[in-house]
Structure formats: structure tokens, C-alpha cells
Design a protein around this motif. Sequence first.
Motif, PDB file in Angstrom:
ATOM      1  N   TRP A 128     -10.693   2.563 -21.960  1.00  0.00           N
ATOM      2  CA  TRP A 128      -9.821   2.720 -23.128  1.00  0.00           C
ATOM      3  C   TRP A 128     -10.569   3.117 -24.377  1.00  0.00           C
ATOM      4  O   TRP A 128     -10.008   3.676 -25.286  1.00  0.00           O
ATOM      5  CB  TRP A 128      -8.991   1.467 -23.359  1.00  0.00           C
ATOM      6  CG  TRP A 128      -9.704   0.345 -24.023  1.00  0.00           C
ATOM      7  CD1 TRP A 128     -10.475  -0.606 -23.432  1.00  0.00           C
ATOM      8  CD2 TRP A 128      -9.725   0.052 -25.416  1.00  0.00           C
ATOM      9  NE1 TRP A 128     -10.960  -1.468 -24.369  1.00  0.00           N
ATOM     10  CE2 TRP A 128     -10.514  -1.100 -25.589  1.00  0.00           C
ATOM     11  CE3 TRP A 128      -9.133   0.645 -26.537  1.00  0.00           C
ATOM     12  CZ2 TRP A 128     -10.735  -1.659 -26.834  1.00  0.00           C
ATOM     13  CZ3 TRP A 128      -9.351   0.087 -27.785  1.00  0.00           C
ATOM     14  CH2 TRP A 128     -10.147  -1.049 -27.919  1.00  0.00           C
ATOM     15  N   GLU A 129     -11.877   2.872 -24.416  1.00  0.00           N
ATOM     16  CA  GLU A 129     -12.660   3.259 -25.580  1.00  0.00           C
ATOM     17  C   GLU A 129     -13.422   4.556 -25.366  1.00  0.00           C
ATOM     18  O   GLU A 129     -14.162   4.994 -26.238  1.00  0.00           O
ATOM     19  CB  GLU A 129     -13.668   2.154 -25.907  1.00  0.00           C
ATOM     20  CG  GLU A 129     -13.052   0.953 -26.598  1.00  0.00           C
ATOM     21  CD  GLU A 129     -14.116  -0.027 -27.051  1.00  0.00           C
ATOM     22  OE1 GLU A 129     -14.183  -0.296 -28.269  1.00  0.00           O
ATOM     23  OE2 GLU A 129     -14.869  -0.514 -26.205  1.00  0.00           O
ATOM     24  N   GLY A 130     -13.266   5.144 -24.205  1.00  0.00           N
ATOM     25  CA  GLY A 130     -14.043   6.329 -23.876  1.00  0.00           C
ATOM     26  C   GLY A 130     -13.467   7.613 -24.440  1.00  0.00           C
ATOM     27  O   GLY A 130     -12.372   7.633 -25.012  1.00  0.00           O
ATOM     28  N   GLU A 131     -14.213   8.677 -24.275  1.00  0.00           N
ATOM     29  CA  GLU A 131     -13.780   9.995 -24.715  1.00  0.00           C
ATOM     30  C   GLU A 131     -12.466  10.353 -24.034  1.00  0.00           C
ATOM     31  O   GLU A 131     -12.319  10.208 -22.824  1.00  0.00           O
ATOM     32  CB  GLU A 131     -14.834  11.035 -24.355  1.00  0.00           C
ATOM     33  CG  GLU A 131     -14.417  12.464 -24.635  1.00  0.00           C
ATOM     34  CD  GLU A 131     -15.421  13.468 -24.130  1.00  0.00           C
ATOM     35  OE1 GLU A 131     -16.552  13.075 -23.795  1.00  0.00           O
ATOM     36  OE2 GLU A 131     -15.073  14.660 -24.074  1.00  0.00           O
ATOM     37  N   GLN A 132     -11.526  10.824 -24.840  1.00  0.00           N
ATOM     38  CA  GLN A 132     -10.235  11.221 -24.298  1.00  0.00           C
ATOM     39  C   GLN A 132     -10.239  12.708 -24.003  1.00  0.00           C
ATOM     40  O   GLN A 132     -10.666  13.518 -24.822  1.00  0.00           O
ATOM     41  CB  GLN A 132      -9.118  10.911 -25.291  1.00  0.00           C
ATOM     42  CG  GLN A 132      -8.908   9.429 -25.509  1.00  0.00           C
ATOM     43  CD  GLN A 132      -7.687   9.134 -26.328  1.00  0.00           C
ATOM     44  OE1 GLN A 132      -6.786   9.950 -26.468  1.00  0.00           O
ATOM     45  NE2 GLN A 132      -7.631   7.939 -26.878  1.00  0.00           N
ATOM     46  N   GLY A 168      -1.374  16.238 -37.269  1.00  0.00           N
ATOM     47  CA  GLY A 168      -2.219  15.728 -36.212  1.00  0.00           C
ATOM     48  C   GLY A 168      -1.381  15.057 -35.142  1.00  0.00           C
ATOM     49  O   GLY A 168      -0.213  14.744 -35.364  1.00  0.00           O
ATOM     50  N   PRO A 169      -1.944  14.849 -33.958  1.00  0.00           N
ATOM     51  CA  PRO A 169      -1.199  14.144 -32.903  1.00  0.00           C
ATOM     52  C   PRO A 169      -0.781  12.749 -33.372  1.00  0.00           C
ATOM     53  O   PRO A 169      -1.536  12.050 -34.029  1.00  0.00           O
ATOM     54  CB  PRO A 169      -2.211  14.059 -31.770  1.00  0.00           C
ATOM     55  CG  PRO A 169      -3.188  15.164 -32.017  1.00  0.00           C
ATOM     56  CD  PRO A 169      -3.286  15.261 -33.505  1.00  0.00           C
ATOM     57  N   TYR A 179       0.910  11.494 -26.799  1.00  0.00           N
ATOM     58  CA  TYR A 179       0.997  11.815 -28.216  1.00  0.00           C
ATOM     59  C   TYR A 179       2.099  12.840 -28.412  1.00  0.00           C
ATOM     60  O   TYR A 179       2.470  13.576 -27.489  1.00  0.00           O
ATOM     61  CB  TYR A 179      -0.308  12.420 -28.742  1.00  0.00           C
ATOM     62  CG  TYR A 179      -1.518  11.543 -28.643  1.00  0.00           C
ATOM     63  CD1 TYR A 179      -2.308  11.541 -27.490  1.00  0.00           C
ATOM     64  CD2 TYR A 179      -1.897  10.731 -29.705  1.00  0.00           C
ATOM     65  CE1 TYR A 179      -3.431  10.743 -27.398  1.00  0.00           C
ATOM     66  CE2 TYR A 179      -3.027   9.923 -29.619  1.00  0.00           C
ATOM     67  CZ  TYR A 179      -3.785   9.950 -28.470  1.00  0.00           C
ATOM     68  OH  TYR A 179      -4.890   9.156 -28.388  1.00  0.00           O
ATOM     69  N   PHE A 223      -7.794  15.810 -23.248  1.00  0.00           N
ATOM     70  CA  PHE A 223      -6.395  16.158 -23.463  1.00  0.00           C
ATOM     71  C   PHE A 223      -5.913  17.194 -22.456  1.00  0.00           C
ATOM     72  O   PHE A 223      -6.657  18.091 -22.043  1.00  0.00           O
ATOM     73  CB  PHE A 223      -6.200  16.721 -24.870  1.00  0.00           C
ATOM     74  CG  PHE A 223      -6.138  15.666 -25.938  1.00  0.00           C
ATOM     75  CD1 PHE A 223      -7.290  15.087 -26.439  1.00  0.00           C
ATOM     76  CD2 PHE A 223      -4.915  15.245 -26.438  1.00  0.00           C
ATOM     77  CE1 PHE A 223      -7.226  14.110 -27.423  1.00  0.00           C
ATOM     78  CE2 PHE A 223      -4.836  14.270 -27.429  1.00  0.00           C
ATOM     79  CZ  PHE A 223      -5.995  13.708 -27.924  1.00  0.00           C
ATOM     80  N   GLY A 224      -4.647  17.091 -22.112  1.00  0.00           N
ATOM     81  CA  GLY A 224      -3.984  18.134 -21.360  1.00  0.00           C
ATOM     82  C   GLY A 224      -3.521  19.241 -22.294  1.00  0.00           C
ATOM     83  O   GLY A 224      -3.639  19.112 -23.510  1.00  0.00           O
ATOM     84  N   PRO A 225      -2.964  20.315 -21.732  1.00  0.00           N
ATOM     85  CA  PRO A 225      -2.550  21.455 -22.551  1.00  0.00           C
ATOM     86  C   PRO A 225      -1.255  21.225 -23.314  1.00  0.00           C
ATOM     87  O   PRO A 225      -0.922  22.003 -24.202  1.00  0.00           O
ATOM     88  CB  PRO A 225      -2.369  22.568 -21.506  1.00  0.00           C
ATOM     89  CG  PRO A 225      -2.029  21.838 -20.256  1.00  0.00           C
ATOM     90  CD  PRO A 225      -2.800  20.555 -20.301  1.00  0.00           C
ATOM     91  N   GLY A 226      -0.561  20.160 -22.973  1.00  0.00           N
ATOM     92  CA  GLY A 226       0.658  19.832 -23.701  1.00  0.00           C
ATOM     93  C   GLY A 226       1.908  20.435 -23.093  1.00  0.00           C
ATOM     94  O   GLY A 226       1.860  21.409 -22.329  1.00  0.00           O
ATOM     95  N   GLN A 233       2.931  16.003 -31.209  1.00  0.00           N
ATOM     96  CA  GLN A 233       2.355  16.756 -32.307  1.00  0.00           C
ATOM     97  C   GLN A 233       3.360  17.768 -32.832  1.00  0.00           C
ATOM     98  O   GLN A 233       3.806  18.654 -32.098  1.00  0.00           O
ATOM     99  CB  GLN A 233       1.066  17.460 -31.883  1.00  0.00           C
ATOM    100  CG  GLN A 233       0.326  18.115 -33.040  1.00  0.00           C
ATOM    101  CD  GLN A 233      -1.046  18.623 -32.646  1.00  0.00           C
ATOM    102  OE1 GLN A 233      -1.291  18.936 -31.483  1.00  0.00           O
ATOM    103  NE2 GLN A 233      -1.954  18.721 -33.608  1.00  0.00           N
ATOM    104  N   LEU A 279       1.540  15.797 -26.009  1.00  0.00           N
ATOM    105  CA  LEU A 279       0.200  15.840 -25.430  1.00  0.00           C
ATOM    106  C   LEU A 279      -0.080  14.561 -24.656  1.00  0.00           C
ATOM    107  O   LEU A 279       0.294  13.472 -25.083  1.00  0.00           O
ATOM    108  CB  LEU A 279      -0.855  15.972 -26.538  1.00  0.00           C
ATOM    109  CG  LEU A 279      -0.884  17.287 -27.316  1.00  0.00           C
ATOM    110  CD1 LEU A 279      -1.705  17.114 -28.588  1.00  0.00           C
ATOM    111  CD2 LEU A 279      -1.459  18.404 -26.482  1.00  0.00           C
TER     112      LEU A 279
END
Lengths: 107, 113
Positions: free
Chosen positions: B98-102, B42-43, B35, B104-107, B37, B91
Motif C-alpha cells: 500500500w505504500e509502494g509505487e503505484q 489532478g486525480p 481515481y 497507473f492504467g490508461p484509464g 480525473q 484511473l
Amino acid sequence: EDKVVQSPLSLVVHEGDTVTLNCSYEVTNFRSLLWYKQEKKAPTFLFMLTSSGIEKKSGRLSSILDKKELFSILNITATQTGDSAVYLCAGNNDMRFGAGTRLTVKP
Amino acid sequence: GAGVSQTPSNKVTEKGKYVELRCDPISGHTALYWYRQSLGQGPEFLIYFQGTGAADDSGLPNDRFFAVRPEGSVSTLKIQRTERGDSAVYLCASSLTWEGEQFFGPGTRLTVL
């Protein structure tokens, strides 16, 4: 074109207040709606909603989805200063995020 | 266990240069997302990998942007001939499916001067 719209864009409340954040969506091949809390860098997951009318709760936070009217709300009761953050919703098929609601909770 | 990591955390480059941004997903997560941002937004979805293949790259803004995930784990986002408008936080997120909780990394904060 798919879009996700959040309202309000920003909100200032005092500790103890209850807030409702709104998310409306138009997403092709909709599968789920997700809520995230973003404080500094990385968004952190709150809820994934796939079915209408079933409330999901986690502590003082709760959320519900209306697939007929294409919106979701995120409720936070008894707000605390630590709830201050940007709250993002995303419509999944293609993880399209809204612009977020910036919540500020004052002591 | 370790979460999603991204390197570098900050990257400053000059207009026209090439940059690579790296993402290490959570071990075992087959899905990986990139993503972008910008401030106050938003992302914005860029690309999604399922395993080694790009399942959806419809968010890449133009052909200066490219991403790879050759072994189905680490991914690199590559930006050629950077422009000032590319400045943003990039990010990365991974999920078990693919449908699961994502998660995120710190970016990586990219600044193009």
C-alpha cells in the motif's frame, strides 16, 4: 481537510532552461510525497519522498522534501521538449493529488 | 510483464444508466486504487483495496458509486443512475504494497450524455 497545492499552475520555458515546481501539502498522518509526470493518460511515477532534506535524483530531475515547512520541489535542469507534461504531486496517507503544473518546453 | 489494464477505454452512456468499469492490476499487486480525473484537475482518490477488502472508501462521492474486488485481483467500479457530472477519466492503479509505487492504467473515459 487535507489539501495539496501546486504552483505554478502552468509554466512555459525554452529548451535548456531550468525549472522548479512547487508542492505544498497538509496531509493527516503524512507518510510520503510522490511526484508523477502525466503526458496523455496515465501518470508515470517519478519520485517517492519520505525523509526531509534527502535529494532524490533521476537524470535531469531531482526532488527534495521539507517536512517542517510541508513542501516539496521538483527540479528539472536542461529542459527538453519531451519534458512537456503535467507534473502532479500527491500526499500520502490518502493519495491526495494536487491540480498539477502544466509545463511546456518550447524548442 | 503486462501493466495495469482497464476496460473499456471509452464508455458513452445516457443519464440514468448503470455502468461498470474494469481494472486488471499487475499480477501480485495487493493494493489497488481507483481515481477520477476531470479535465485540468489532478486525480481524485475514490477507493483503495488491500486484497479483497476496501481499506478506504472515503473518496466515493455518494452511494451511487460502488467497487468490488472479490478475488483480490480484478476490480470493478460500478456506477448506478449515472449523472452528467460523473463524466471523467477513471484511473486505476496498483502497487505491490500500500505504500509502494503505484502503477497507473490508461484509464476509462466515461461520458454521460
